[in-house]
Design a protein around this motif. Structure first.
Motif, PDB file in Angstrom:
ATOM      1  N   ASP A 198       0.803  -1.221   0.000  1.00 55.06           N
ATOM      2  CA  ASP A 198       0.000   0.000   0.000  1.00 55.06           C
ATOM      3  C   ASP A 198       0.839   1.276   0.000  1.00 55.06           C
ATOM      4  O   ASP A 198       0.376   2.313  -0.466  1.00 55.06           O
ATOM      5  CB  ASP A 198      -0.946   0.013   1.204  1.00 55.06           C
ATOM      6  CG  ASP A 198      -2.121  -0.930   1.038  1.00 55.06           C
ATOM      7  OD1 ASP A 198      -2.404  -1.302  -0.119  1.00 55.06           O
ATOM      8  OD2 ASP A 198      -2.748  -1.308   2.043  1.00 55.06           O
TER       9      ASP A 198
ATOM     10  N   VAL B 228       2.123   3.297  -5.302  1.00 53.69           N
ATOM     11  CA  VAL B 228       2.094   4.586  -5.989  1.00 53.69           C
ATOM     12  C   VAL B 228       3.110   4.617  -7.131  1.00 53.69           C
ATOM     13  O   VAL B 228       2.928   5.330  -8.118  1.00 53.69           O
ATOM     14  CB  VAL B 228       2.352   5.734  -4.984  1.00 53.69           C
ATOM     15  CG1 VAL B 228       3.781   5.682  -4.439  1.00 53.69           C
ATOM     16  CG2 VAL B 228       2.076   7.090  -5.619  1.00 53.69           C
TER      17      VAL B 228
ATOM     18  N   TYR C 150      -5.649   1.313  -6.375  1.00 55.01           N
ATOM     19  CA  TYR C 150      -5.696   1.790  -4.987  1.00 55.01           C
ATOM     20  C   TYR C 150      -6.857   1.166  -4.209  1.00 55.01           C
ATOM     21  O   TYR C 150      -6.700   0.759  -3.048  1.00 55.01           O
ATOM     22  CB  TYR C 150      -5.840   3.317  -4.958  1.00 55.01           C
ATOM     23  CG  TYR C 150      -4.604   4.075  -5.346  1.00 55.01           C
ATOM     24  CD1 TYR C 150      -3.366   3.782  -4.790  1.00 55.01           C
ATOM     25  CD2 TYR C 150      -4.668   5.125  -6.270  1.00 55.01           C
ATOM     26  CE1 TYR C 150      -2.234   4.498  -5.139  1.00 55.01           C
ATOM     27  CE2 TYR C 150      -3.546   5.850  -6.624  1.00 55.01           C
ATOM     28  CZ  TYR C 150      -2.325   5.531  -6.049  1.00 55.01           C
ATOM     29  OH  TYR C 150      -1.209   6.245  -6.396  1.00 55.01           O
TER      30      TYR C 150
ATOM     31  N   MET D 136      -6.805   6.906  -1.875  1.00 52.44           N
ATOM     32  CA  MET D 136      -5.890   7.437  -2.885  1.00 52.44           C
ATOM     33  C   MET D 136      -6.550   7.477  -4.267  1.00 52.44           C
ATOM     34  O   MET D 136      -6.124   8.222  -5.152  1.00 52.44           O
ATOM     35  CB  MET D 136      -4.625   6.584  -2.946  1.00 52.44           C
ATOM     36  CG  MET D 136      -3.615   6.858  -1.837  1.00 52.44           C
ATOM     37  SD  MET D 136      -2.844   8.487  -1.961  1.00 52.44           S
ATOM     38  CE  MET D 136      -1.985   8.342  -3.536  1.00 52.44           C
ATOM     39  N   SER D 137      -7.602   6.692  -4.448  1.00 45.06           N
ATOM     40  CA  SER D 137      -8.321   6.683  -5.724  1.00 45.06           C
ATOM     41  C   SER D 137      -9.064   7.992  -5.970  1.00 45.06           C
ATOM     42  O   SER D 137      -9.522   8.244  -7.093  1.00 45.06           O
ATOM     43  CB  SER D 137      -9.316   5.520  -5.766  1.00 45.06           C
ATOM     44  OG  SER D 137     -10.305   5.671  -4.757  1.00 45.06           O
TER      45      SER D 137
ATOM     46  N   ALA E  18      -5.621   4.104   2.119  1.00 47.53           N
ATOM     47  CA  ALA E  18      -4.994   3.546   0.919  1.00 47.53           C
ATOM     48  C   ALA E  18      -6.000   3.505  -0.229  1.00 47.53           C
ATOM     49  O   ALA E  18      -5.678   3.831  -1.375  1.00 47.53           O
ATOM     50  CB  ALA E  18      -4.456   2.146   1.210  1.00 47.53           C
TER      51      ALA E  18
END
Length: 464
Positions: free
Chosen positions: A40, A44, A188, A107-108, A104
């Motif tokens: 996680d 990125v 994500y 993040m989308s 986590a």
């Protein structure tokens, strides 16, 4: 029947049997938890392959956002570990897992530089305390002489997570357009869910301390409790075992500074490797994922071997420093070979990954052996907190250098220099310290295990 240990064994039959059960019970879950954590925080790097164009990120902006995770992580690391020490590992690790899983997946939702920075910072804050909490948890269950190999198994989750996570993350990018979402958004969302699920299950699967381990037999539980209590008592003779003592200890500051240099290599490479590989040829995202898995696969095998060798010899500082030298050579060679030969540059990147990840276990075993009790909880949190600021500096610096020069070469040379300097400094600092070059495992706990097993024998006689 007497339970006095065999003279040829450091632990005796009872000790070996007990620790074998503890490893089988504790380590699989710990490895899975760290596997998810590392996935996680590093996914990125793969999301960047398509996300940067969608939301408009330059290399510098990506490097800053990727690294800003560690600012949130560092700020809340020590308070988080204080909470773990007060409320117990089961509840606190569960809290960390659930909060970071939610963020986590969040993040989308990023739409540009600002939201990218904010959510990455909050994700780091949510995960703060997890790594040192696990390290401290292991100090409660495993004697110091066996701890390097155990930490090595734990650290093994890092390269394994990258090796398995790389192709999975790359394949998830192919979900582009499903339900109107980009592939990086699906990446994500899907990879954040396991942390939430494990957070719900963790309180039922973890045991706080050996004395609570009903899954051990009475004599095994007594052996382990007595052994760990004796080791704790021996270390507390120094008088430095309170929570604040760990923050004020000079060893904590020294290992924090040294860990900073090592972490520069860990995340400078990890967060940029997908982009470096993508620049080596005309690859699609799936191909990049499988190529990135190669260095980490070799690293995982080497970590297992190297940590066991370090545990067997007791010379932690030599193993940590040698690994960093290997990593520095690998990064330097890759830097000069990137524009010349992609295959040779990948070989050197593989050497770099092997060196970086094999250094972690012997290095972290040193502060965990030097500190104990609440001081260990605070000290390990501080080492991880300040050290992980390297995870902010290195990706940002590599991004700046990439934008300034138009290539990855200068960034790899920078990371190589960080690791070379850290290797020399680590060796000079710890080579004559007891935690750096301890005696081998055969002589490390004779008194503790004899007393523990004698106590077990006495209890059996009384029970009869």
């Amino acid at each position: 029947m007497s339970t006095v240990p065999d003279a040829n064994s450091a632990l005796g039959e009872l000790g070996e049997r007990t620790l074998r059960k503890v490893r089988r019970r504790v380590m699989p879950l710990i490895v899975v938890l760290y596997f998810i954590a590392y996935l996680d925080r590093n996914n990125v790097g793969f999301a960047k392959l398509t996300m940067s164009a969608d939301i408009g990120l330059s290399a510098t902006a990506y490097g800053l956002g990727a690294g800003i995770f560690f600012l949130g992580y560092a700020l809340l690391e020590i308070p988080s570990n204080g909470g773990m020490y007060r409320y117990g590992a089961r509840k606190w690790i569960a809290r960390i897992l659930i909060s970071w899983g939610i963020l986590a997946s969040a993040m989308s939702l990023v739409t540009g530089e600002t939201t990218f920075y904010i959510v990455r910072f909050l994700l780091g804050a949510a995960e703060a305390g997890f790594f040192p909490a696990i390290l401290f948890y292991l100090t409660l269950w495993f004697p110091a002489a066996q701890r390097v190999a155990v930490i090595g198994i734990f650290i093994l989750a890092q390269p394994v997570s990258n090796a398995l996570g790389a192709p999975v993350s790359a394949l998830l990018l192919n979900m582009d357009g499903i339900m109107g979402l980009h592939g990086w958004q699906w990446l994500y969302i899907i990879e954040g869910i396991p942390a939430i699920v494990l957070g719900i299950l963790a309180p039922r699967m973890l045991t706080d301390r050996p004395r609570d381990a009903t899954w051990l037999k009475a004599e095994e539980r007594e052996w382990l409790t007595t052994t760990m209590d004796l080791e704790l008592a021996a270390k507390q003779a120094s008088g430095k075992h309170k929570f604040l003592d760990g923050l004020k200890d000079r060893r904590t500051l020294a290992y924090s500074a040294l860990y900073f240099g090592l972490v520069c290599g860990i995340y400078g490479l990890g967060l940029w490797l997908p982009s470096i590989v993508a620049a080596l040829g005309d690859f699609n995202t799936t191909q990049v994922g499988f190529i990135v898995a190669i260095p980490y696969s070799f690293a995982a095998v080497f970590v297992f071997y190297w940590s066991r060798r370090s545990d067997r010899t007791g010379n932690r500082v030599w193993h940590a420093s040698t690994s960093m030298v290997l990593a520095a050579i690998g990064l330097l060679g890759a830097g000069f070979l990137l524009p010349v030969n992609p295959v040779l540059s990948m070989i050197f990147l593989t050497l770099a990954a092997m060196g970086i990840y094999s250094a972690i276990a012997p290095f972290l075993a040193m502060p965990s052996a030097a500190l104990t009790g609440a001081a260990a909880a605070a000290g390990l949190a501080m080492v991880n907190s300040l050290g992980n600021l390297g995870g902010f500096v290195a990706p940002y610096a590599v991004g700046i250098l990439k934008d300034a020069t138009g290539s990855d070469q200068s960034g790899l040379i920078f990371l190589s220099a960080c690791l070379a300097i850290t290797s020399v400094a680590t060796y000079l600092y710890a080579r004559k310290r007891p935690e750096g070059a301890s005696s081998n495992r055969s002589a490390s706990l004779p008194k503790a295990h004899v007393l523990a097993e004698e106590s077990s024998s006495t209890s059996k006689i009384k029970s009869k």
